[in-house]
Scaffold this motif. Sequence first.
Motif, PDB file in Angstrom:
ATOM      1  N   VAL B  19      44.811  62.788  55.161  1.00 23.40           N
ATOM      2  CA  VAL B  19      44.595  64.126  54.523  1.00 23.40           C
ATOM      3  C   VAL B  19      44.013  64.979  55.544  1.00 23.40           C
ATOM      4  O   VAL B  19      43.379  64.846  56.112  1.00 23.40           O
ATOM      5  CB  VAL B  19      43.536  63.726  53.400  1.00 23.40           C
ATOM      6  N   SER B  26      38.118  67.247  47.998  1.00 20.97           N
ATOM      7  CA  SER B  26      39.404  67.776  48.149  1.00 20.97           C
ATOM      8  C   SER B  26      40.415  67.630  47.322  1.00 20.97           C
ATOM      9  O   SER B  26      40.654  66.454  46.805  1.00 20.97           O
ATOM     10  CB  SER B  26      39.842  67.485  49.715  1.00 20.97           C
ATOM     11  N   ASN B  28      43.296  67.546  47.989  1.00 23.31           N
ATOM     12  CA  ASN B  28      44.254  66.938  48.733  1.00 23.31           C
ATOM     13  C   ASN B  28      44.123  65.324  48.730  1.00 23.31           C
ATOM     14  O   ASN B  28      44.690  64.554  48.760  1.00 23.31           O
ATOM     15  CB  ASN B  28      44.624  67.550  50.042  1.00 23.31           C
ATOM     16  N   VAL B  86      49.253  64.650  53.631  1.00 24.45           N
ATOM     17  CA  VAL B  86      48.773  65.677  52.414  1.00 24.45           C
ATOM     18  C   VAL B  86      47.732  66.633  52.739  1.00 24.45           C
ATOM     19  O   VAL B  86      46.703  66.121  53.396  1.00 24.45           O
ATOM     20  CB  VAL B  86      48.373  64.674  51.269  1.00 24.45           C
ATOM     21  N   THR B  87      48.006  67.771  52.729  1.00 24.00           N
ATOM     22  CA  THR B  87      47.216  68.911  53.426  1.00 24.00           C
ATOM     23  C   THR B  87      47.320  69.986  52.666  1.00 24.00           C
ATOM     24  O   THR B  87      48.361  70.362  52.092  1.00 24.00           O
ATOM     25  CB  THR B  87      47.820  68.964  54.863  1.00 24.00           C
ATOM     26  N   PRO B  88      46.002  70.667  52.816  1.00 22.42           N
ATOM     27  CA  PRO B  88      45.794  72.011  52.505  1.00 22.42           C
ATOM     28  C   PRO B  88      46.502  73.107  53.221  1.00 22.42           C
ATOM     29  O   PRO B  88      47.059  72.566  54.344  1.00 22.42           O
ATOM     30  CB  PRO B  88      44.299  72.261  52.394  1.00 22.42           C
ATOM     31  N   GLY B 123      51.265  68.582  49.294  1.00 17.85           N
ATOM     32  CA  GLY B 123      49.806  69.544  49.459  1.00 17.85           C
ATOM     33  C   GLY B 123      49.533  70.327  48.284  1.00 17.85           C
ATOM     34  O   GLY B 123      50.266  70.373  47.240  1.00 17.85           O
ATOM     35  N   SER B 125      47.260  73.375  46.588  1.00 13.38           N
ATOM     36  CA  SER B 125      46.449  74.526  46.965  1.00 13.38           C
ATOM     37  C   SER B 125      45.947  75.323  45.709  1.00 13.38           C
ATOM     38  O   SER B 125      46.302  75.138  44.631  1.00 13.38           O
ATOM     39  CB  SER B 125      47.171  75.581  47.934  1.00 13.38           C
ATOM     40  N   THR B 131      50.922  75.227  49.329  1.00 11.07           N
ATOM     41  CA  THR B 131      51.138  74.838  50.831  1.00 11.07           C
ATOM     42  C   THR B 131      52.432  74.809  51.442  1.00 11.07           C
ATOM     43  O   THR B 131      52.786  74.326  52.510  1.00 11.07           O
ATOM     44  CB  THR B 131      50.396  73.432  51.025  1.00 11.07           C
TER      45      THR B 131
END
Lengths: 194, 194
Positions: B19, B26, B28, B86-88, B123, B125, B131
């Motif tokens: 993450v 979060s 995410n 899995v990311t912002p 992702g 957002s 994202t």
Amino acid sequence: MTRNGDSNDMPEITILGIVGSIRDDSYNLALMDEAKKLMPAGAHIETFDRLDEIPPFDEDLEEQGYPEPVRALNDAIASADALLVVTPEYNYSMPGVLKNALDWASRPGGQSPLEGKPTGLMGASQGMGGTARAQLALRDVFVYTKTPVLPGPEVLVANAAEQFDEAGQLKSDETKKFVGDLLERLVEAAREAA
Amino acid sequence: MTRNGDSNDMPEITILGIVGSIRDDSYNLALMDEAKKLMPAGAHIETFDRLDEIPPFDEDLEEQGYPEPVRALNDAIASADALLVVTPEYNYSMPGVLKNALDWASRPGGQSPLEGKPTGLMGASQGMGGTARAQLALRDVFVYTKTPVLPGPEVLVANAAEQFDEAGQLKSDETKKFVGDLLERLVEAAREAA
């Protein structure tokens, strides 16, 4: 401001230099040192040398208050007339260390010191690309932060091991001219924004 | 390997989940938790939760030996069959914290555990982009590291505040289907690469 052609009447311009690599023996640090020597009259570079102290960006931490190195970074950006980012390229992009610092400097949203700050980019790499991809990636980030990045000249110091002499100085007059041109335009943009 | 249609005969697939945000609450992280529930039979996600412990990438530090959290990251990537990031999105790109971890994981050159590792991206957002730009920026990085990223489906969870219920679970069956489709393809790619 009005320019009257007499540099003595113009206020001194301070450019904040940020080197994207934190290793000691960095070509990009050497390139920043060259930039300091090539600065036009009436302007100078002060560097922010504490990227390694900036903690990982974390909104939980942010809510507790900005850590001291982050406040120092934001203050340094805010009080400078322009920014000069000199960075290596890691994995076709900017170093995570540099991006992390920009993530902090982009906050708080709407009050970032990056907004409107004239900015120049340079980079040195041991490969052939000369950090071109890292600089393009940085330009994307600076679109979000509303940071006006000079369109050029692109200062891409490729094959860095051959470009610097043993004292860490640039050998090529042509490269020095690119650096000098970028600095002149950056100082000009800083004067226009002031 | 040969697939005979009987999942009981197939070895269990381990996906390493990373993450990109390190805050506790979060979206995410919630999305990663949803992915764990939506995993196909015969596969599971183990997460690497120590991004905040990875030091700033520094070649001087690297020469002294890889710090323990970096060795743990590289080992976790090496022993997994696939990656799920899995990311912002921060400032139209990936978080610096995530990039810094990838800068370490890309080393040493030619022996990175990222090379050849099937990878999926998702992702969430709070904005409208979901994202998309962060994922494109990540794809550039993974070109350098020779990491085969699934072309799709693109899992872009926009307006995250409306997408998750109070328990942090995805509300939309359509979004869950995208997540499930990505995971199925990722497990398939992991089996093919094994």
